[in-house]
Scaffold this motif. Structure first.
Motif, PDB file in Angstrom:
ATOM      1  N   ALA A  88       9.495 -25.807  17.357  1.00 46.75           N
ATOM      2  CA  ALA A  88       9.262 -26.595  18.571  1.00 46.75           C
ATOM      3  C   ALA A  88       8.663 -27.963  18.231  1.00 46.75           C
ATOM      4  O   ALA A  88       9.023 -28.979  18.820  1.00 46.75           O
ATOM      5  CB  ALA A  88       8.341 -25.829  19.525  1.00 46.75           C
ATOM      6  N   GLN A  89       7.750 -27.999  17.229  1.00 49.57           N
ATOM      7  CA  GLN A  89       7.060 -29.255  16.903  1.00 49.57           C
ATOM      8  C   GLN A  89       7.935 -30.240  16.137  1.00 49.57           C
ATOM      9  O   GLN A  89       7.945 -31.429  16.419  1.00 49.57           O
ATOM     10  CB  GLN A  89       5.831 -28.968  16.030  1.00 49.57           C
ATOM     11  CG  GLN A  89       4.662 -28.396  16.785  1.00 49.57           C
ATOM     12  CD  GLN A  89       3.626 -27.829  15.821  1.00 49.57           C
ATOM     13  OE1 GLN A  89       3.725 -27.972  14.604  1.00 49.57           O
ATOM     14  NE2 GLN A  89       2.612 -27.185  16.382  1.00 49.57           N
ATOM     15  N   ILE A  90       8.639 -29.706  15.114  1.00 49.02           N
ATOM     16  CA  ILE A  90       9.367 -30.658  14.261  1.00 49.02           C
ATOM     17  C   ILE A  90      10.869 -30.411  14.266  1.00 49.02           C
ATOM     18  O   ILE A  90      11.588 -30.921  13.405  1.00 49.02           O
ATOM     19  CB  ILE A  90       8.801 -30.691  12.804  1.00 49.02           C
ATOM     20  CG1 ILE A  90       8.688 -29.273  12.215  1.00 49.02           C
ATOM     21  CG2 ILE A  90       7.477 -31.380  12.736  1.00 49.02           C
ATOM     22  CD1 ILE A  90       8.180 -29.252  10.780  1.00 49.02           C
ATOM     23  N   GLY A  91      11.330 -29.650  15.253  1.00 49.97           N
ATOM     24  CA  GLY A  91      12.773 -29.488  15.454  1.00 49.97           C
ATOM     25  C   GLY A  91      13.506 -28.838  14.294  1.00 49.97           C
ATOM     26  O   GLY A  91      14.620 -29.224  13.975  1.00 49.97           O
TER      27      GLY A  91
ATOM     28  N   ALA B  38       9.022 -31.869   2.325  1.00 50.52           N
ATOM     29  CA  ALA B  38       9.865 -33.063   2.241  1.00 50.52           C
ATOM     30  C   ALA B  38      10.766 -33.200   3.470  1.00 50.52           C
ATOM     31  O   ALA B  38      11.869 -33.747   3.382  1.00 50.52           O
ATOM     32  CB  ALA B  38      10.676 -33.033   0.957  1.00 50.52           C
ATOM     33  N   ASP B  39      10.281 -32.682   4.627  1.00 53.92           N
ATOM     34  CA  ASP B  39      10.989 -32.843   5.903  1.00 53.92           C
ATOM     35  C   ASP B  39      12.442 -32.377   5.908  1.00 53.92           C
ATOM     36  O   ASP B  39      13.352 -33.162   6.215  1.00 53.92           O
ATOM     37  CB  ASP B  39      10.986 -34.328   6.335  1.00 53.92           C
ATOM     38  CG  ASP B  39       9.693 -34.682   7.021  1.00 53.92           C
ATOM     39  OD1 ASP B  39       9.104 -33.785   7.644  1.00 53.92           O
ATOM     40  OD2 ASP B  39       9.282 -35.855   6.909  1.00 53.92           O
ATOM     41  N   PRO B  40      12.683 -31.112   5.597  1.00 53.00           N
ATOM     42  CA  PRO B  40      14.069 -30.634   5.634  1.00 53.00           C
ATOM     43  C   PRO B  40      14.542 -30.485   7.088  1.00 53.00           C
ATOM     44  O   PRO B  40      13.726 -30.504   8.010  1.00 53.00           O
ATOM     45  CB  PRO B  40      13.971 -29.256   4.975  1.00 53.00           C
ATOM     46  CG  PRO B  40      12.587 -28.789   5.307  1.00 53.00           C
ATOM     47  CD  PRO B  40      11.728 -30.023   5.324  1.00 53.00           C
ATOM     48  N   LYS B  41      15.844 -30.320   7.249  1.00 49.45           N
ATOM     49  CA  LYS B  41      16.384 -30.064   8.597  1.00 49.45           C
ATOM     50  C   LYS B  41      16.541 -28.562   8.836  1.00 49.45           C
ATOM     51  O   LYS B  41      16.422 -28.093   9.951  1.00 49.45           O
ATOM     52  CB  LYS B  41      17.743 -30.752   8.730  1.00 49.45           C
ATOM     53  CG  LYS B  41      17.640 -32.266   8.564  1.00 49.45           C
ATOM     54  CD  LYS B  41      18.954 -32.938   8.908  1.00 49.45           C
ATOM     55  CE  LYS B  41      18.744 -34.440   9.048  1.00 49.45           C
ATOM     56  NZ  LYS B  41      19.132 -35.177   7.844  1.00 49.45           N
ATOM     57  N   ILE B  42      16.848 -27.857   7.750  1.00 49.53           N
ATOM     58  CA  ILE B  42      17.142 -26.422   7.878  1.00 49.53           C
ATOM     59  C   ILE B  42      16.259 -25.615   6.934  1.00 49.53           C
ATOM     60  O   ILE B  42      16.087 -25.987   5.773  1.00 49.53           O
ATOM     61  CB  ILE B  42      18.630 -26.147   7.514  1.00 49.53           C
ATOM     62  CG1 ILE B  42      19.560 -26.909   8.470  1.00 49.53           C
ATOM     63  CG2 ILE B  42      18.934 -24.650   7.537  1.00 49.53           C
ATOM     64  CD1 ILE B  42      21.019 -26.860   8.071  1.00 49.53           C
TER      65      ILE B  42
ATOM     66  N   THR C  32      23.531 -24.922  14.990  1.00 48.03           N
ATOM     67  CA  THR C  32      23.312 -26.115  15.803  1.00 48.03           C
ATOM     68  C   THR C  32      21.849 -26.509  15.673  1.00 48.03           C
ATOM     69  O   THR C  32      20.984 -25.637  15.515  1.00 48.03           O
ATOM     70  CB  THR C  32      23.645 -25.794  17.274  1.00 48.03           C
ATOM     71  OG1 THR C  32      24.882 -25.103  17.304  1.00 48.03           O
ATOM     72  CG2 THR C  32      23.759 -27.048  18.110  1.00 48.03           C
ATOM     73  N   GLU C  33      21.571 -27.798  15.749  1.00 47.70           N
ATOM     74  CA  GLU C  33      20.212 -28.288  15.560  1.00 47.70           C
ATOM     75  C   GLU C  33      19.223 -27.573  16.484  1.00 47.70           C
ATOM     76  O   GLU C  33      19.465 -27.443  17.684  1.00 47.70           O
ATOM     77  CB  GLU C  33      20.177 -29.795  15.833  1.00 47.70           C
ATOM     78  CG  GLU C  33      18.905 -30.406  15.321  1.00 47.70           C
ATOM     79  CD  GLU C  33      18.891 -31.912  15.494  1.00 47.70           C
ATOM     80  OE1 GLU C  33      19.954 -32.512  15.674  1.00 47.70           O
ATOM     81  OE2 GLU C  33      17.781 -32.463  15.453  1.00 47.70           O
ATOM     82  N   GLY C  34      18.134 -27.108  15.910  1.00 48.50           N
ATOM     83  CA  GLY C  34      17.055 -26.510  16.687  1.00 48.50           C
ATOM     84  C   GLY C  34      17.226 -25.019  16.977  1.00 48.50           C
ATOM     85  O   GLY C  34      16.348 -24.382  17.527  1.00 48.50           O
TER      86      GLY C  34
ATOM     87  N   ARG D  84      -2.709 -27.676   7.492  1.00 49.19           N
ATOM     88  CA  ARG D  84      -3.100 -27.527   8.903  1.00 49.19           C
ATOM     89  C   ARG D  84      -1.919 -27.058   9.738  1.00 49.19           C
ATOM     90  O   ARG D  84      -2.038 -26.202  10.591  1.00 49.19           O
ATOM     91  CB  ARG D  84      -3.610 -28.864   9.461  1.00 49.19           C
ATOM     92  CG  ARG D  84      -5.104 -29.024   9.265  1.00 49.19           C
ATOM     93  CD  ARG D  84      -5.651 -30.229  10.021  1.00 49.19           C
ATOM     94  NE  ARG D  84      -6.453 -31.022   9.110  1.00 49.19           N
ATOM     95  CZ  ARG D  84      -6.089 -32.159   8.560  1.00 49.19           C
ATOM     96  NH1 ARG D  84      -4.921 -32.711   8.860  1.00 49.19           N
ATOM     97  NH2 ARG D  84      -6.882 -32.796   7.733  1.00 49.19           N
ATOM     98  N   ARG D  85      -0.784 -27.637   9.444  1.00 46.37           N
ATOM     99  CA  ARG D  85       0.436 -27.326  10.190  1.00 46.37           C
ATOM    100  C   ARG D  85       0.804 -25.840  10.102  1.00 46.37           C
ATOM    101  O   ARG D  85       1.331 -25.262  11.039  1.00 46.37           O
ATOM    102  CB  ARG D  85       1.567 -28.179   9.637  1.00 46.37           C
ATOM    103  CG  ARG D  85       2.775 -28.179  10.455  1.00 46.37           C
ATOM    104  CD  ARG D  85       3.490 -29.492  10.389  1.00 46.37           C
ATOM    105  NE  ARG D  85       3.312 -30.236  11.612  1.00 46.37           N
ATOM    106  CZ  ARG D  85       3.761 -31.462  11.806  1.00 46.37           C
ATOM    107  NH1 ARG D  85       4.396 -32.082  10.852  1.00 46.37           N
ATOM    108  NH2 ARG D  85       3.573 -32.060  12.959  1.00 46.37           N
TER     109      ARG D  85
END
Ligand SMILES: Nc1ncnc2c1ncn2[C@@H]1O[C@H](COP(=O)(O)OP(=O)(O)O)[C@@H](O)[C@H]1O
Ligand code: SF4
Ligand SMILES: [Mg+2]
Length: 347
Positions: free
Chosen positions: A205-208, A174-178, A42-44, A142-143
């Protein structure tokens, strides 16, 4: 009642089969490294996938990303089936799922500047101008807690923990979800492990971000996982919320794995030492009949040698596949540790 949200990733009955040659000139054997694995992400959330070396954790990860082609099952990302997807569409789906391995050199080319290693996924997926690309790499560094000036260095100039931070920066570029983290912290010392796990928690927490966190060591998984799935010889034998699995393991294998994890109290440690995981897991090309764990299980009964135990609900959360819960002492999903205080411990 509001319906539960659709899982971000849904894996059903995943099967991956290899057919290696046993010995030179001998016939091929069939080895089902992943044999009907199902789970949702599940997301997050963070799902910890644990089990001894060789149980099929990496093959599960590689199979769901189709780095190795599964022989059966279903993998749905936001409802879209990935198995059978044509190569071009698969490439775009893969942008959403990134992997981090134990060995940073498998994703960081030693001959490439950090700037280019981290920038590479951007070139593939996000086409940016020169200045924007440098800015984006600086932001990614930085992240992950590294100074942007490090972008003009090479991977060998970094410590193991720093290299793993670089790998994570590249994986999230490249902003993945998982993120699938396959033994990503296993080679690091305990304090560096904790720092990298802290970073992963911050990023989530920051980018889900959503994690599939794979490790053979349960103590590593404990702090980061919301849920845990335990694998043995290609199958998930128990899963549930992390606190339930750690505090009330319902499967003898989980209990045995946990008894190998050092605990602060010597008294608790002594009481756990009676569960010893003896020997290595059987050859995965010759899976024992009945319950696959019966050759090593302290509680094995006659039924275990012939009947495959189905997954049944575990008390509190999740499921367990073990006859102790349906026949014999009928634990009905309770912790297998309660057997120690009951008289009907099977012979
Ligand atoms: N490419 C391959 N060819 C043949 N057998 C393989 C291959 N990759 C993995 N295996 C076998 O599959 C089983 C599961 O391996 P793996 O997924 O790497 O386990 P884990 O990651 O849990 O240590 C092992 O028996 C391993 O030897
Ligand atoms: S089914 Fe039997 S052999 Fe398998 S884990 Fe349960 S008690 Fe042990
Ligand atoms: Mg592995």
């Amino acid at each position: 009642m509001t319906p539960s949200p659709e899982p971000l990733l849904s894996v059903r009955d995943l099967e991956v089969t290899f057919s290696p040659r046993k010995r030179l000139f001998r016939e091929r054997v069939e080895l089902r490294a992943v044999d009907g694995v199902s789970f949702d992400l599940t997301e997050g959330e963070t799902l910890g996938l644990v089990g001894e070396s060789g149980c099929g954790k990496s093959t599960t990860a590689r199979g769901l990303m189709r780095l190795v082609e599964p022989s059966g099952g279903s993998v749905r990302l936001e409802g879209r089936e990935l198995l059978g997807l044509p190569a071009k569409e698969l490439r775009s789906a893969r942008r959403d799922i990134q992997m981090v391995f134990q060995d940073p050199y498998s994703s960081l080319d030693p001959s490439m500047l950090v700037r280019d290693s981290i920038g590479e996924p951007l070139d593939v997926h996000v086409k940016l101008g020169r200045t924007e690309r440098v800015e984006r790499v600086a932001e990614l560094l930085r992240r992950v807690g590294l100074p942007p000036e490090y972008m003009t260095r090479y991977p060998h100039e970094f410590s193991g923990g720093q290299r793993q931070r670089l790998t994570i920066a590249r994986a999230i570029a490249a902003d993945p979800k998982i993120l699938v983290l396959d033994e990503a912290v296993s080679a690091l010392d305990v304090s560096t492990q904790n720092q990298v796990i802290g970073l992963l928690e911050e990023l989530s927490a920051q980018i889900g971000l959503t994690y599939l966190f794979i490790a053979h060591d349960l103590s590593v998984v404990r702090h980061i996982s919301d849920r845990v799935a335990v694998m043995y010889l290609g199958q998930i034998v128990e899963h549930g919320e992390a606190a339930r699995v750690f505090d009330a393991p319902a499967h003898p294998y989980t209990e045995a794995l946990l008894s190998a994890v050092p605990v602060p109290s010597p008294k608790t440690q002594r009481s756990r030492e009676r569960i010893v995981l003896s020997g290595d897991p059987p050859d995965p090309s010759r899976v024992p009949p009945g319950c696959r764990f019966h050759t090593r299980c302290t509680y094995a009964m006659d039924v275990c040698r012939t009947e495959v135990p189905p997954l049944t609900p575990a008390q509190g959360s999740g499921e367990v596949a073990c006859h102790l819960h349906t026949t014999g002492p009928r634990l009905a999903g309770a912790s297998v540790r309660t057997l120690a205080t009951r008289s009907e411990v099977p012979a």
